[in-house]
Design an enzyme around this catalytic site. Structure first.
Site, PDB file in Angstrom:
ATOM      1  N   HIS A 123     -10.985  -5.350  10.250  1.00 26.21           N
ATOM      2  CA  HIS A 123     -11.521  -5.043   8.921  1.00 26.21           C
ATOM      3  C   HIS A 123     -12.840  -4.278   8.992  1.00 26.21           C
ATOM      4  O   HIS A 123     -13.616  -4.299   8.042  1.00 26.21           O
ATOM      5  CB  HIS A 123     -11.740  -6.336   8.123  1.00 26.21           C
ATOM      6  CG  HIS A 123     -10.536  -6.800   7.373  1.00 26.21           C
ATOM      7  ND1 HIS A 123      -9.440  -7.331   7.994  1.00 26.21           N
ATOM      8  CD2 HIS A 123     -10.261  -6.800   6.049  1.00 26.21           C
ATOM      9  CE1 HIS A 123      -8.542  -7.662   7.093  1.00 26.21           C
ATOM     10  NE2 HIS A 123      -8.999  -7.346   5.901  1.00 26.21           N
ATOM     11  N   GLU A 154       0.803  -1.226   0.000  1.00 27.91           N
ATOM     12  CA  GLU A 154       0.000   0.000   0.000  1.00 27.91           C
ATOM     13  C   GLU A 154       0.833   1.272   0.000  1.00 27.91           C
ATOM     14  O   GLU A 154       0.539   2.213  -0.748  1.00 27.91           O
ATOM     15  CB  GLU A 154      -0.965  -0.005   1.187  1.00 27.91           C
ATOM     16  CG  GLU A 154      -2.189  -0.886   1.005  1.00 27.91           C
ATOM     17  CD  GLU A 154      -1.908  -2.360   1.203  1.00 27.91           C
ATOM     18  OE1 GLU A 154      -2.797  -3.187   0.898  1.00 27.91           O
ATOM     19  OE2 GLU A 154      -0.794  -2.698   1.665  1.00 27.91           O
TER      20      GLU A 154
END
Length: 675
Positions: free
Chosen positions: A467, A398
């Site tokens: 998450h 990322e």
């Protein structure tokens, strides 16, 4: 075009002059720092001059440079004026970055100098992204990135080299191996101290060179540039060098002994070249005296220029946070949408398709956005429609691919970067906050970052604590970013096009619980992206929310209406900037407010909005502002606990009634009492 190195006396004397300019400038900067004319950190380049001069001599005017925080030598060798550099270090408005960047952040758009970077390794993805833009636009420029050997321990080093090799990008990595990352010797921090070997492990051609010899550096750079231009592949040069001064001006250098420094000073780049020229009868003492006199005069002029510079007026404090509205708009996204009922996922996909159709500079990049079709199937089918050059699958890196997207935006592209879920964005937070949000400001308005970063967010799918985040408030805290939260299908369809028309970095948060829901989509936008919208009108209380909580809030409003309570429901849409006018107008009408926010109570966006109401509409309030937020607990896995943790319609109703001072119904039933 072959870049051949022609060595003659005049060229060597020129190189000596350039190195001496850097050396004497840095020595003077040390004096000025002691006098407190230069503040903050000061990182001197003394001992490493051959690298900047050797590399810059081989570059074309169109090549791009991303430097480190020790970049004064790079800037001087690139041709930036000494006066503008020193004025920047003074913090004056006639500095190369208008005094906004300081010693570690020198920028010059005209010379394609994309600035120093105070984050170790932070420039590596940016240079890789510039190279990506060059390849896509078919621009012959090479992106050059300078970094110290300490950066090889950072993830950005490995992620950038992997992406550069994977995508065959024309980028030159120049490692200035000065043997100490701040105060830690390379041998104590790296299991493999040969940095060229590290590059070769990624399939990148690499060469070690004597960084104290300007001829060797220039020759290696000429060879590397020929290779990059012909092969369209990356290359790394590891320059073995040594900084004679400490890491910064605060460094007492207790980690190395003076004898080691003295040994290296004997083979310093300036001393080496002077001795060679004198031994070979190419140089007279008077010529050196004349060069020194010229440099002394240039330094005196630079000091005069810096000290004559004005301080930026405090009324211009907020300048360069965002690009001026007068900028010419890019190619607009052409909307092909007819009125229809779509799922939120289909609306998002339609926005992506229109964007990719509208402008060849736009591309989508992220983990599994292509062949997999996207983690949530939002980009399904787009790679077949637009091809792998426009819908680009990335590795799991990322920080690397977000930084590359930022660099590509600097290079003229219009990237859409998808971060699979908001929790993964924490790995890219450095690039988002320290690069995307700050480059316009630190460069004094020279470099804007037109990038859009999309990410899924929110709880409700039983994905447990790692998450299920709502990190919108983290990013809404940061000046320089714009943060959007499309709660309706029409906004899901149209907000991307508006974000791509913006010259600054825009983050879009897409709530996962909306993806399968169906709703109406029209041919046109509901409002400009920065405006809040009253989705339900009422007169008794203002319910203020965004994103995945909008539907729950509208449900609560309808249930309250059945009980005779009339509520305004405000969809914020934009979380930075916040449309305070719409909020204040509603609260001034209803005199009560409850804010619904899926973030936790502590440090929540709801707390910020409450403060805005207190500051701007306090005298309009008839009751304290209420908040409905996620409970102070990591999101649980069991469904009943997860649902209990996050805002729900019944909690919103209860908060509204409490704000209205309406007691709950009696436990045994019957109508509520409004006494």
């Amino acid at each position: 075009m072959t870049n051949r190195l022609h060595i003659n006396r005049d060229h060597l004397v020129h190189q000596l002059r350039q190195m001496l300019r850097i050396r004497r400038f840095e020595e003077k900067c040390a004096e000025l720092y002691a006098l407190e004319k230069i503040r903050g950190f000061l990182h001197l380049y003394i001992g490493e001059e051959a690298i900047a001069v050797g590399v810059m001599s081989a570059l074309s005017d169109d090549d791009q440079i991303v430097a480190t925080y020790r970049e004064h030598g790079h800037a001087l060798a690139r041709g930036m004026s000494m006066g503008s550099i020193l004025a920047e270090m003074y913090g004056r408005s006639n500095g190369c970055s208008r005094g906004r960047g300081g010693s570690m952040h020198l920028f010059d758009k005209n010379r394609h100098f994309y600035g120093g970077n105070a984050i170790v390794g932070g420039g590596l993805p940016l240079a890789t992204g510039l190279a990506m833009a060059n390849k896509k636009i078919r621009r012959e420029a090479v992106a050059v990135c300078f970094f110290g050997e300490g950066a090889v321990a950072e993830g950005e080093f490995h992620e950038s080299l992997n992406l550069a090799a994977l995508w065959q990008l024309p980028v030159l990595f120049v490692c200035e191996n000065n043997r100490y990352a701040m105060g830690t010797a390379l041998s104590l921090s790296e299991s493999e101290t040969n940095i060229a070997k590290k590059a070769e492990s990624y399939g990148i051609s690499a060469k070690q060179v004597d960084g104290m010899n300007v001829v060797d550096v220039e020759a290696a750079t000429c060879h590397a540039l020929d290779y990059i231009r012909q092969q369209q592949r990356p290359y790394l040069i590891e320059c073995q060098t040594y900084r004679f001064r400490g890491h910064s001006s605060f460094d007492t250098q207790l980690y190395r002994d003076k004898g080691e420094v003295a040994q290296w000073e004997e083979k310093g780049p300036v001393k080496q070249l002077i001795q060679w020229l004198q031994r070979n009868s190419h140089f007279q003492d008077q010529e050196l005296t004349d060069i020194e006199a010229d440099i002394a005069a240039e330094i005196s002029e630079a000091i005069a220029f810096a000290e004559a510079g004005e301080w930026e007026p405090t009324d211009e404090l907020k300048r360069f946070v965002h690009s001026p509205g007068s900028q010419p708009p890019p190619t607009p996204v052409i909307c092909t949408q007819d009125a229809a009922t779509l799922t939120y996922r289909e609306a998002l996909r339609g926005g992506l398709s229109d964007a990719l159709n509208s402008d060849l500079r736009i591309f989508l990049m992220g983990k599994d956005v292509g062949r997999y079709g996207g983690c949530y199937a939002v980009s399904k089918g787009l790679i077949e429609q637009f091809g792998p050059d426009r819908v680009i699958d990335t590795p799991l890196c990322e920080s690397g691919f977000v930084g590359v997207g930022i660099g590509a935006a600097l290079g003229g592209m219009r990237p859409i970067i998808e971060v699979m879920t908001v929790n993964f964005s924490l790995l890219a937070m450095d690039q988002i906050i320290n690069s995307a949000a700050t480059l316009l400001h630190m460069s004094g308005g020279q470099f804007n970052v037109p990038v859009v970063i999309r990410m899924a967010c929110g709880a409700g799918k039983q994905l447990a604590a790692q998450h299920s985040h709502s990190w919108e408030n983290f990013y809404a805290h940061v000046p320089g970013l714009k943060v959007l939260s499309p709660a309706t299908h029409n906004d899901a369809r149209h907000m991307l096009g508006m974000a791509l028309a913006d010259p600054d970095p825009v983050l879009i948060f897409e709530h996962v619980m909306l993806l399968n829901e169906s709703g109406p989509v029209s041919e046109t936008i509901d409002a400009p992206m920065h405006q809040a919208i009253v989705r339900h009108s009422g007169s008794d209380i203002s319910l203020i929310t965004y994103g995945g909580s909008l539907d729950k809030t509208l449900q609560a409003a309808k249930l309250l209406e059945d009980e005779g309570i009339s509520a305004d429901v405000i969809d914020l849409r934009s979380l930075r900037p916040i449309d305070t006018e719409t909020i204040v107008a509603s609260v001034s009408k209803t005199h009560r407010a409850v804010i619904i926010d899926e973030g936790w109570y502590t440090g929540s966006l709801a707390g910020e909005i409450s403060a805005i109401i207190m500051e701007q509409a306090f005298w309009q309030l008839d009751a304290p502002v209420g908040r409905v937020c996620t409970e102070e607990v990591p999101i649980p896995y069991p469904q009943h606990l997860e649902q209990a943790a996050i805002p729900q319609s019944d909690k919103i109703m209860a908060a509204a009634k409490a704000t209205l001072a309406i007691p709950e119904p009696h436990a045994k039933g019957g109508k509520p009492s409004y006494g």
